[in-house]
Design a protein around this motif. Sequence first.
Motif: not given
Length: 393
Positions: A10-13, A33-34, A207-209
Amino acid sequence: MKIVIINSGSSSIKYQIIDMPINEVLCSGMIDRIGLENSNLTYKTKTNDIAETLAISNHKVGLQKIVNLLLDEKVGVIKSTSDIEAIGHRVVHGGSSFSNTVIINEEVKSKIKELFQLAPLHNPANYEGIVVAEEIFPTAKQVAVFDTAFHQTIPEKAYKYAIPNSLLTEKKIRVYGFHGTSHKYVAKKAIEFLEKSSKIITIHLGNGCSITAIKEGKSVDHSLGFSPMNGLIMGTRSGDVDQSVIFYMVNTLGYTLDEVNTLFQKQSGMLGLTGFSDMREIEEHAKNGNSECQLALEMNAYRIKKFIGSYVAVLNGLDAIVFTAGIGENSANMRKLVCADMEYFGIVLDDAKNEQKSKEIMEINIADAITKILVVPTNEEIEIANQVYELLA
């Protein structure tokens, strides 16, 4: 076979180029931190180790930056995009359409787009990765590996909701489960470490769990459901909430359904509780006396404990719990909060071992503990590469 693995979160690659079937990693790295001004980019090969802080506005910009490095005359590891034979894409939600790894075509892309509303933080980013990769690597096979696939072994009594049967049979509303490549990979590593097929609870904290009950190597229950939104408290997602809150917000407080969806997906979780979504910042503020951050960490750990308790009952025992992913692997504080007061289940942490750092599997329980506490670095990229190679070979 050189395979590029693209794991868009969601906020990373996260990305790797892996030479298969020898599992040799030619390069690896990630962007996190995209969407922020201080995005972090790393790029590592056998001879180069690059780290930059820069503004990366979206996943497309990030992917293009990665490809520029791969092709760079000085630090690159390929001379041409035609050197790459396959691209393995992590796709979060496969719905009822996909239970296995598949070669991507227009029909597959269309199905992935249809599932945007079920995984709005992930499937759009996954889809973007596919579209950009098709442009940049036109000769490579594009392959999708779905997070939901590992959880196809969850029994009907666990995946079925107590709603009218037609919603399952006709509309396919059920528990699907997510983070499957991560849970599968670390469970396999934990079983090898324990030298027996065991009753394991894997705890993926990023960030997701999510948390999974695993018996004999198979997923039998899981915290995420129809979409990757419920269960544990996450970076920006609420986790479990009484569904009547949604109707109250719409009918009494005047929210639209889109506003409620945005609130629960992007404005809740640790962000909603503290104003921060990054665990590193939250722990730093908590250490400096911020009571909201302290409470949020306690709430996070408490929710995990509740799932551990229920999954011990489901498994009828427990051989090990496994911490993995960014927070699970790196936050000694979160592991300590989760393991506190869990002696009844044989979970007793060794504080000194817990503070150690390692890129390998760590056992962090006391010497005579009944239940092993393991930290297993996840490698979704290797797991994806294995599945892609098996499909194409």
